[in-house]
Design a protein around this motif. Sequence first.
Motif, PDB file in Angstrom:
ATOM      1  N   ARG A  17      41.043  41.569  33.723  1.00 15.27           N
ATOM      2  CA  ARG A  17      40.976  41.787  32.282  1.00 15.27           C
ATOM      3  C   ARG A  17      39.561  41.482  31.827  1.00 15.27           C
ATOM      4  NH1 ARG A  17      44.996  41.006  27.600  1.00 15.27           N
ATOM      5  NH2 ARG A  17      43.561  40.891  25.860  1.00 15.27           N
ATOM      6  N   GLN A  18      38.921  42.463  31.277  1.00 15.28           N
ATOM      7  CA  GLN A  18      37.527  42.380  30.876  1.00 15.28           C
ATOM      8  C   GLN A  18      36.686  41.915  32.054  1.00 15.28           C
ATOM      9  OE1 GLN A  18      37.665  39.979  27.351  1.00 15.28           O
ATOM     10  NE2 GLN A  18      38.536  41.618  26.116  1.00 15.28           N
ATOM     11  N   ARG A  19      36.078  40.735  31.979  1.00 13.75           N
ATOM     12  CA  ARG A  19      35.223  40.240  33.074  1.00 13.75           C
ATOM     13  C   ARG A  19      35.886  39.161  33.901  1.00 13.75           C
ATOM     14  NH1 ARG A  19      29.195  39.275  31.434  1.00 13.75           N
ATOM     15  NH2 ARG A  19      29.324  38.850  33.644  1.00 13.75           N
ATOM     16  N   SER A  20      37.196  38.974  33.748  1.00 16.20           N
ATOM     17  CA  SER A  20      37.922  37.933  34.484  1.00 16.20           C
ATOM     18  C   SER A  20      38.920  38.563  35.444  1.00 16.20           C
ATOM     19  CB  SER A  20      38.691  37.037  33.511  1.00 16.20           C
ATOM     20  OG  SER A  20      37.810  36.424  32.609  1.00 16.20           O
ATOM     21  N   VAL A  21      39.143  37.897  36.562  1.00 16.70           N
ATOM     22  CA  VAL A  21      40.170  38.320  37.512  1.00 16.70           C
ATOM     23  C   VAL A  21      41.144  37.164  37.718  1.00 16.70           C
ATOM     24  CG1 VAL A  21      38.715  39.977  38.719  1.00 16.70           C
ATOM     25  CG2 VAL A  21      38.806  37.626  39.521  1.00 16.70           C
ATOM     26  N   PHE A  22      42.378  37.485  38.078  1.00 20.27           N
ATOM     27  CA  PHE A  22      43.345  36.436  38.366  1.00 20.27           C
ATOM     28  C   PHE A  22      44.164  36.803  39.589  1.00 20.27           C
ATOM     29  CE2 PHE A  22      45.688  39.298  35.620  1.00 20.27           C
ATOM     30  CZ  PHE A  22      46.932  39.364  36.227  1.00 20.27           C
ATOM     31  N   PHE A  23      44.669  35.781  40.252  1.00 18.87           N
ATOM     32  CA  PHE A  23      45.516  35.937  41.419  1.00 18.87           C
ATOM     33  C   PHE A  23      46.830  35.215  41.146  1.00 18.87           C
ATOM     34  CE2 PHE A  23      41.143  35.856  42.948  1.00 18.87           C
ATOM     35  CZ  PHE A  23      41.093  37.022  43.684  1.00 18.87           C
ATOM     36  N   GLY A  24      47.928  35.897  41.337  1.00 22.49           N
ATOM     37  CA  GLY A  24      49.245  35.280  41.250  1.00 22.49           C
ATOM     38  C   GLY A  24      49.735  34.999  42.665  1.00 22.49           C
ATOM     39  N   LEU A  25      50.022  33.756  42.961  1.00 17.74           N
ATOM     40  CA  LEU A  25      50.427  33.358  44.301  1.00 17.74           C
ATOM     41  C   LEU A  25      51.911  32.998  44.324  1.00 17.74           C
ATOM     42  CD1 LEU A  25      47.385  31.065  45.134  1.00 17.74           C
ATOM     43  CD2 LEU A  25      47.751  33.419  45.861  1.00 17.74           C
TER      44      LEU A  25
END
Length: 51
Positions: A17-25
Amino acid sequence: MLQTGSQAEKLFCFGKRQRSVFFGLPDNQVSAMVTLYQLAVTLMFTIGGVK
């Protein structure tokens, strides 16, 4: 959802999202560590330009 051959990666989620990334573990601690090392760390190095 990312589907790979390993059961440990079954519930892995990746988003941006925009300039951020996320990981769902996964909820299982062992599965989360395996997924983190196999997928997330590799992807972070790739994004960062590390060989």
